[in-house]
Design a protein around this motif. Structure first.
Motif, PDB file in Angstrom:
ATOM      1  N   GLY A  17       0.795  -1.493   0.066  1.00 32.15           N
ATOM      2  CA  GLY A  17      -0.041  -0.068   0.041  1.00 32.15           C
ATOM      3  C   GLY A  17       0.830   1.163   0.342  1.00 32.15           C
ATOM      4  O   GLY A  17       0.269   2.339  -0.429  1.00 32.15           O
ATOM      5  N   THR A  69      -1.758   4.825   4.758  1.00 31.48           N
ATOM      6  CA  THR A  69      -1.930   4.074   3.483  1.00 31.48           C
ATOM      7  C   THR A  69      -1.400   2.855   4.213  1.00 31.48           C
ATOM      8  O   THR A  69      -1.525   1.726   4.247  1.00 31.48           O
ATOM      9  CB  THR A  69      -0.952   4.571   2.143  1.00 31.48           C
ATOM     10  OG1 THR A  69      -2.264   5.843   2.102  1.00 31.48           O
ATOM     11  CG2 THR A  69      -1.522   3.410   1.864  1.00 31.48           C
ATOM     12  N   SER A  73      -3.401  -0.899   5.099  1.00 30.57           N
ATOM     13  CA  SER A  73      -2.895  -1.515   4.846  1.00 30.57           C
ATOM     14  C   SER A  73      -2.333  -3.463   5.304  1.00 30.57           C
ATOM     15  O   SER A  73      -3.064  -3.963   4.631  1.00 30.57           O
ATOM     16  CB  SER A  73      -2.224  -1.402   3.713  1.00 30.57           C
ATOM     17  OG  SER A  73      -2.754  -0.271   2.277  1.00 30.57           O
TER      18      SER A  73
END
Length: 92
Positions: A17, A69, A73
């Motif tokens: 990610g 992120t 993720s």
């Protein structure tokens, strides 16, 4: 059946990610606004991103975004591994 390591799969998802996020940053830094709009319009099947592409993203906000992120993720990967492992126990 093989059990997935929850932390390792989470970490793999997190790094993936973050790498995708970094790729977006590179596209925005190298392609300019028009190139970025064309790239993302083609990537998401012609959805017009003209009004949502913001090129003046502060560095601190971008760094926070890559960390967020990674975390999201990681959680997705860990959940997938946990659900997979739980399903193995149900079958046995």
């Amino acid at each position: 059946m093989y059990r997935l390591n929850i932390k390792k799969l989470g970490f793999a998802f997190g790094l993936t990610g973050a790498l995708v996020y970094l790729g977006c940053m590179i596209v925005m830094a190298t392609a300019g606004q028009e190139g970025t709009i064309k790239f993302f319009n083609s990537l998401i099947h012609g959805l017009d991103t003209t009004n949502i592409i913001r090129m003046d993203v502060p560095l601190l906000e971008a760094l926070l975004g890559i960390v967020q992120t990674f975390i999201i993720s990681w959680l997705v990967g860990a959940c997938i591994a946990a659900f997979y492992n739980a399903q193995i126990n149900v079958e046995n």
